[in-house]
Design a protein around this motif. Structure first.
Motif, PDB file in Angstrom:
ATOM      1  N   ALA A 122       7.442 -20.179  13.807  1.00 34.33           N
ATOM      2  CA  ALA A 122       8.256 -19.079  14.300  1.00 34.33           C
ATOM      3  C   ALA A 122       7.423 -17.806  14.389  1.00 34.33           C
ATOM      4  N   ILE A 123       7.967 -16.849  15.066  1.00 34.58           N
ATOM      5  CA  ILE A 123       7.278 -15.575  15.204  1.00 34.58           C
ATOM      6  C   ILE A 123       7.731 -14.637  14.089  1.00 34.58           C
ATOM      7  N   PHE A 124       6.815 -14.328  13.232  1.00 35.01           N
ATOM      8  CA  PHE A 124       7.078 -13.345  12.197  1.00 35.01           C
ATOM      9  C   PHE A 124       6.064 -12.219  12.380  1.00 35.01           C
ATOM     10  N   PRO A 125       6.361 -11.065  11.854  1.00 34.06           N
ATOM     11  CA  PRO A 125       5.323 -10.022  11.922  1.00 34.06           C
ATOM     12  C   PRO A 125       4.165 -10.398  11.000  1.00 34.06           C
ATOM     13  N   VAL A 126       3.190 -11.054  11.573  1.00 33.63           N
ATOM     14  CA  VAL A 126       2.107 -11.632  10.782  1.00 33.63           C
ATOM     15  C   VAL A 126       1.067 -10.581  10.414  1.00 33.63           C
ATOM     16  N   PHE A 127       1.000  -9.549  11.232  1.00 33.03           N
ATOM     17  CA  PHE A 127      -0.018  -8.544  10.974  1.00 33.03           C
ATOM     18  C   PHE A 127       0.582  -7.272  10.417  1.00 33.03           C
ATOM     19  N   ARG A 128      -0.141  -6.654   9.552  1.00 33.91           N
ATOM     20  CA  ARG A 128       0.281  -5.334   9.125  1.00 33.91           C
ATOM     21  C   ARG A 128      -0.908  -4.408   9.262  1.00 33.91           C
ATOM     22  N   ARG A 129      -0.603  -3.159   9.434  1.00 37.08           N
ATOM     23  CA  ARG A 129      -1.654  -2.193   9.722  1.00 37.08           C
ATOM     24  C   ARG A 129      -2.227  -1.642   8.417  1.00 37.08           C
ATOM     25  N   VAL A 130      -3.516  -1.691   8.337  1.00 41.58           N
ATOM     26  CA  VAL A 130      -4.198  -1.215   7.144  1.00 41.58           C
ATOM     27  C   VAL A 130      -5.292  -0.244   7.575  1.00 41.58           C
ATOM     28  N   ASN A 131      -5.446   0.817   6.808  1.00 40.39           N
ATOM     29  CA  ASN A 131      -6.516   1.770   7.073  1.00 40.39           C
ATOM     30  C   ASN A 131      -7.758   1.317   6.325  1.00 40.39           C
ATOM     31  N   LYS A 132      -8.886   1.477   6.980  1.00 43.16           N
ATOM     32  CA  LYS A 132     -10.130   1.062   6.337  1.00 43.16           C
ATOM     33  C   LYS A 132     -11.172   2.156   6.471  1.00 43.16           C
ATOM     34  N   CYS A 133     -11.899   2.372   5.364  1.00 43.41           N
ATOM     35  CA  CYS A 133     -13.024   3.305   5.395  1.00 43.41           C
ATOM     36  C   CYS A 133     -14.290   2.484   5.550  1.00 43.41           C
ATOM     37  N   PHE A 134     -15.086   2.842   6.529  1.00 45.34           N
ATOM     38  CA  PHE A 134     -16.288   2.054   6.771  1.00 45.34           C
ATOM     39  C   PHE A 134     -17.455   2.511   5.901  1.00 45.34           C
ATOM     40  N   ASP A 135     -17.242   3.591   5.162  1.00 50.08           N
ATOM     41  CA  ASP A 135     -18.297   4.063   4.258  1.00 50.08           C
ATOM     42  C   ASP A 135     -18.161   3.460   2.865  1.00 50.08           C
ATOM     43  N   CYS A 136     -16.974   3.584   2.268  1.00 52.82           N
ATOM     44  CA  CYS A 136     -16.836   3.052   0.914  1.00 52.82           C
ATOM     45  C   CYS A 136     -16.143   1.691   0.906  1.00 52.82           C
ATOM     46  N   GLY A 137     -15.673   1.256   2.069  1.00 55.94           N
ATOM     47  CA  GLY A 137     -15.125  -0.089   2.161  1.00 55.94           C
ATOM     48  C   GLY A 137     -13.707  -0.253   1.630  1.00 55.94           C
ATOM     49  N   LYS A 138     -13.093   0.841   1.223  1.00 54.43           N
ATOM     50  CA  LYS A 138     -11.730   0.744   0.699  1.00 54.43           C
ATOM     51  C   LYS A 138     -10.738   0.515   1.826  1.00 54.43           C
ATOM     52  N   GLU A 139      -9.667  -0.164   1.490  1.00 54.50           N
ATOM     53  CA  GLU A 139      -8.577  -0.363   2.439  1.00 54.50           C
ATOM     54  C   GLU A 139      -7.307   0.167   1.807  1.00 54.50           C
ATOM     55  N   TRP A 140      -6.497   0.791   2.621  1.00 50.87           N
ATOM     56  CA  TRP A 140      -5.281   1.357   2.042  1.00 50.87           C
ATOM     57  C   TRP A 140      -4.174   1.454   3.079  1.00 50.87           C
ATOM     58  N   VAL A 141      -2.985   1.566   2.585  1.00 53.91           N
ATOM     59  CA  VAL A 141      -1.830   1.820   3.443  1.00 53.91           C
ATOM     60  C   VAL A 141      -1.177   3.109   2.968  1.00 53.91           C
ATOM     61  N   TYR A 142      -0.598   3.812   3.889  1.00 49.62           N
ATOM     62  CA  TYR A 142       0.129   5.025   3.520  1.00 49.62           C
ATOM     63  C   TYR A 142       1.586   4.669   3.259  1.00 49.62           C
ATOM     64  N   ARG A 143       2.104   5.266   2.231  1.00 44.33           N
ATOM     65  CA  ARG A 143       3.514   5.072   1.925  1.00 44.33           C
ATOM     66  C   ARG A 143       4.138   6.435   1.688  1.00 44.33           C
ATOM     67  N   LYS A 144       5.396   6.485   1.969  1.00 41.74           N
ATOM     68  CA  LYS A 144       6.110   7.692   1.580  1.00 41.74           C
ATOM     69  C   LYS A 144       6.304   7.656   0.075  1.00 41.74           C
ATOM     70  N   LYS A 145       6.201   8.791  -0.540  1.00 43.53           N
ATOM     71  CA  LYS A 145       6.401   8.830  -1.988  1.00 43.53           C
ATOM     72  C   LYS A 145       7.839   8.404  -2.276  1.00 43.53           C
ATOM     73  N   PRO A 146       7.972   7.417  -3.171  1.00 45.50           N
ATOM     74  CA  PRO A 146       9.340   6.943  -3.437  1.00 45.50           C
ATOM     75  C   PRO A 146      10.168   8.040  -4.124  1.00 45.50           C
ATOM     76  N   ASN A 147      11.379   8.155  -3.667  1.00 43.60           N
ATOM     77  CA  ASN A 147      12.281   9.121  -4.289  1.00 43.60           C
ATOM     78  C   ASN A 147      12.812   8.547  -5.586  1.00 43.60           C
ATOM     79  N   LYS A 148      12.732   9.353  -6.593  1.00 44.26           N
ATOM     80  CA  LYS A 148      13.266   8.891  -7.878  1.00 44.26           C
ATOM     81  C   LYS A 148      14.787   9.002  -7.827  1.00 44.26           C
ATOM     82  N   ARG A 149      15.408   7.868  -8.128  1.00 45.23           N
ATOM     83  CA  ARG A 149      16.862   7.890  -8.114  1.00 45.23           C
ATOM     84  C   ARG A 149      17.397   8.124  -9.516  1.00 45.23           C
TER      85      ARG A 149
END
Ligand SMILES: [Zn+2]
Length: 149
Positions: A122-149
């Motif tokens: 089936a078709i699922f969203p197989v890919f997700r977008r990740v940010n990558k730094c080509f200098d230090c090699g880190k990968e990260w995603v941005y998230r909104k800061k979770p609101n404390k309930r």
């Protein structure tokens, strides 16, 4: 509506219940999918991809951490993607770790979703977008800061 996301799949329902109980002890609710078919006909377990454990979308991050802590995930299979909380000051043109400008976005296959897609054809969203730094090699995603309930 709450979106449920699969975080782990197990071949045996008993195993799935163990993991579910473990998550519950950490305060994370989850549901099992395809539990019945694997119980009635264990041979089908692999065919349907095992018993899937799903958690609320907003619990995925924590659930994965808990599962990793409990040794249910194999760390070498988990991509090391950092979560960076986006604030007003966040400059997405720079690496949040080394401030390099040599950053790019890449799409990485989401291993779990890829498996699910292969199993179900089936078709699922197989890919997700990740940010990558080509200098230090880190990968990260941005998230909104979770609101404390
Ligand atoms: Zn960097």
């Amino acid at each position: 509506m709450t979106t449920l996301k699969e975080v782990i799949a197990m071949s045996m329902p008993t195993e799935a219940h163990m993991v579910q109980g473990y998550l519950a002890s950490e305060g994370i609710e989850s549901v099992l999918k395809d539990e019945n078919i694997t119980q009635i006909q264990p041979f089908y377990s692999n065919a349907v991809g095992g018993v899937k454990l799903l958690v609320r979308e907003e619990d995925v991050e924590v659930a994965l951490q808990v599962l990793e802590k409990g040794g249910y995930l194999h760390p070498e299979k988990v991509e090391k993607v950092e979560v960076v909380y986006r604030t007003k000051e966040t400059d997405e043109k720079h690496c949040p770790f080394c401030q390099s400008e040599n950053v790019g976005k890449k799409k990485v296959p989401d291993v779990l979703m890829l498996l699910v897609s292969v199993v179900f054809g089936a078709i699922f969203p197989v890919f997700r977008r990740v940010n990558k730094c080509f200098d230090c090699g880190k990968e990260w995603v941005y998230r909104k800061k979770p609101n404390k309930r």
